[in-house]
Design a protein around this motif. Structure first.
Motif, PDB file in Angstrom:
ATOM      1  N   LEU A 128      35.577  36.821  44.727  1.00 37.80           N
ATOM      2  CA  LEU A 128      34.390  37.640  44.524  1.00 37.80           C
ATOM      3  C   LEU A 128      34.776  38.940  43.823  1.00 37.80           C
ATOM      4  CD1 LEU A 128      32.709  37.087  48.002  1.00 37.80           C
ATOM      5  CD2 LEU A 128      31.972  36.160  45.803  1.00 37.80           C
ATOM      6  N   PRO A 129      33.838  39.586  43.130  1.00 37.20           N
ATOM      7  CA  PRO A 129      34.174  40.818  42.402  1.00 37.20           C
ATOM      8  C   PRO A 129      34.520  41.968  43.339  1.00 37.20           C
ATOM      9  CG  PRO A 129      31.817  40.429  42.344  1.00 37.20           C
ATOM     10  CD  PRO A 129      32.430  39.216  42.967  1.00 37.20           C
ATOM     11  N   LYS A 130      35.327  42.869  42.819  1.00 34.17           N
ATOM     12  CA  LYS A 130      35.718  44.058  43.563  1.00 34.17           C
ATOM     13  C   LYS A 130      34.493  44.963  43.736  1.00 34.17           C
ATOM     14  CE  LYS A 130      38.965  47.870  43.354  1.00 34.17           C
ATOM     15  NZ  LYS A 130      39.969  48.554  42.561  1.00 34.17           N
ATOM     16  N   ALA A 131      34.229  45.370  44.955  1.00 36.99           N
ATOM     17  CA  ALA A 131      33.060  46.207  45.251  1.00 36.99           C
ATOM     18  C   ALA A 131      33.287  47.645  44.792  1.00 36.99           C
ATOM     19  CB  ALA A 131      32.776  46.174  46.747  1.00 36.99           C
ATOM     20  N   PRO A 132      32.267  48.355  44.409  1.00 36.95           N
ATOM     21  CA  PRO A 132      30.898  47.900  44.219  1.00 36.95           C
ATOM     22  C   PRO A 132      30.794  47.046  42.964  1.00 36.95           C
ATOM     23  CG  PRO A 132      31.066  50.163  43.476  1.00 36.95           C
ATOM     24  CD  PRO A 132      32.405  49.782  44.045  1.00 36.95           C
ATOM     25  N   ALA A 133      29.877  46.085  43.011  1.00 37.66           N
ATOM     26  CA  ALA A 133      29.715  45.183  41.872  1.00 37.66           C
ATOM     27  C   ALA A 133      28.252  44.782  41.725  1.00 37.66           C
ATOM     28  CB  ALA A 133      30.567  43.933  42.058  1.00 37.66           C
ATOM     29  N   ILE A 134      27.901  44.427  40.517  1.00 38.86           N
ATOM     30  CA  ILE A 134      26.573  43.884  40.230  1.00 38.86           C
ATOM     31  C   ILE A 134      26.787  42.628  39.402  1.00 38.86           C
ATOM     32  CG2 ILE A 134      24.381  44.248  39.042  1.00 38.86           C
ATOM     33  CD1 ILE A 134      24.752  47.257  39.558  1.00 38.86           C
ATOM     34  N   THR A 135      26.148  41.545  39.838  1.00 37.94           N
ATOM     35  CA  THR A 135      26.201  40.295  39.084  1.00 37.94           C
ATOM     36  C   THR A 135      24.774  39.862  38.747  1.00 37.94           C
ATOM     37  OG1 THR A 135      26.150  38.902  41.052  1.00 37.94           O
ATOM     38  CG2 THR A 135      28.314  39.542  40.238  1.00 37.94           C
ATOM     39  N   MET A 136      24.646  39.127  37.666  1.00 36.24           N
ATOM     40  CA  MET A 136      23.362  38.534  37.283  1.00 36.24           C
ATOM     41  C   MET A 136      23.635  37.094  36.902  1.00 36.24           C
ATOM     42  SD  MET A 136      21.535  41.522  35.039  1.00 36.24           S
ATOM     43  CE  MET A 136      20.027  40.589  34.899  1.00 36.24           C
ATOM     44  N   ASP A 137      22.981  36.173  37.614  1.00 36.26           N
ATOM     45  CA  ASP A 137      23.190  34.741  37.357  1.00 36.26           C
ATOM     46  C   ASP A 137      24.678  34.388  37.311  1.00 36.26           C
ATOM     47  OD1 ASP A 137      20.455  34.342  37.254  1.00 36.26           O
ATOM     48  OD2 ASP A 137      20.361  34.602  35.085  1.00 36.26           O
ATOM     49  N   ASP A 138      25.418  34.858  38.284  1.00 39.06           N
ATOM     50  CA  ASP A 138      26.850  34.591  38.438  1.00 39.06           C
ATOM     51  C   ASP A 138      27.735  35.254  37.378  1.00 39.06           C
ATOM     52  OD1 ASP A 138      26.424  33.078  40.754  1.00 39.06           O
ATOM     53  OD2 ASP A 138      26.071  31.273  39.578  1.00 39.06           O
ATOM     54  N   GLU A 139      27.166  36.099  36.537  1.00 34.84           N
ATOM     55  CA  GLU A 139      27.952  36.857  35.555  1.00 34.84           C
ATOM     56  C   GLU A 139      28.188  38.264  36.101  1.00 34.84           C
ATOM     57  OE1 GLU A 139      27.368  38.883  31.175  1.00 34.84           O
ATOM     58  OE2 GLU A 139      26.141  37.156  31.690  1.00 34.84           O
TER      59      GLU A 139
END
Length: 69
Positions: free
Chosen positions: A33-44
């Motif tokens: 999973l991405p390093k927080a803080p993170a924002i994803t859109m449709d798994d991108e």
């Protein structure tokens, strides 16, 4: 900021909040999973490990939505 942008662009916002220690754990690092803080859109992954300016995020959302049409 995110709930307001969700209303503005009519997109579903899901926030996942965990204790800082969990994000810094070895198990989390192994999860992919991405390093927080993170924002994803449709798994991108849009942004990872840093904050983002609201205007920059708006521009990214607009671009993403226009590409989906």
């Amino acid at each position: 900021m995110l709930p307001r942008l969700g209303e503005k662009f009519t997109v579903i916002i899901e926030s996942i909040l965990k204790p800082r220690q969990e994000y810094q754990s070895k198990d989390y690092a192994k999860s992919g999973l991405p390093k927080a803080p993170a924002i994803t859109m449709d798994d991108e992954i849009i942004v990872e490990g840093r904050d983002i300016d609201e205007r920059e995020l708006e521009d990214i959302i607009q671009k993403h939505l226009s590409e989906k049409r």
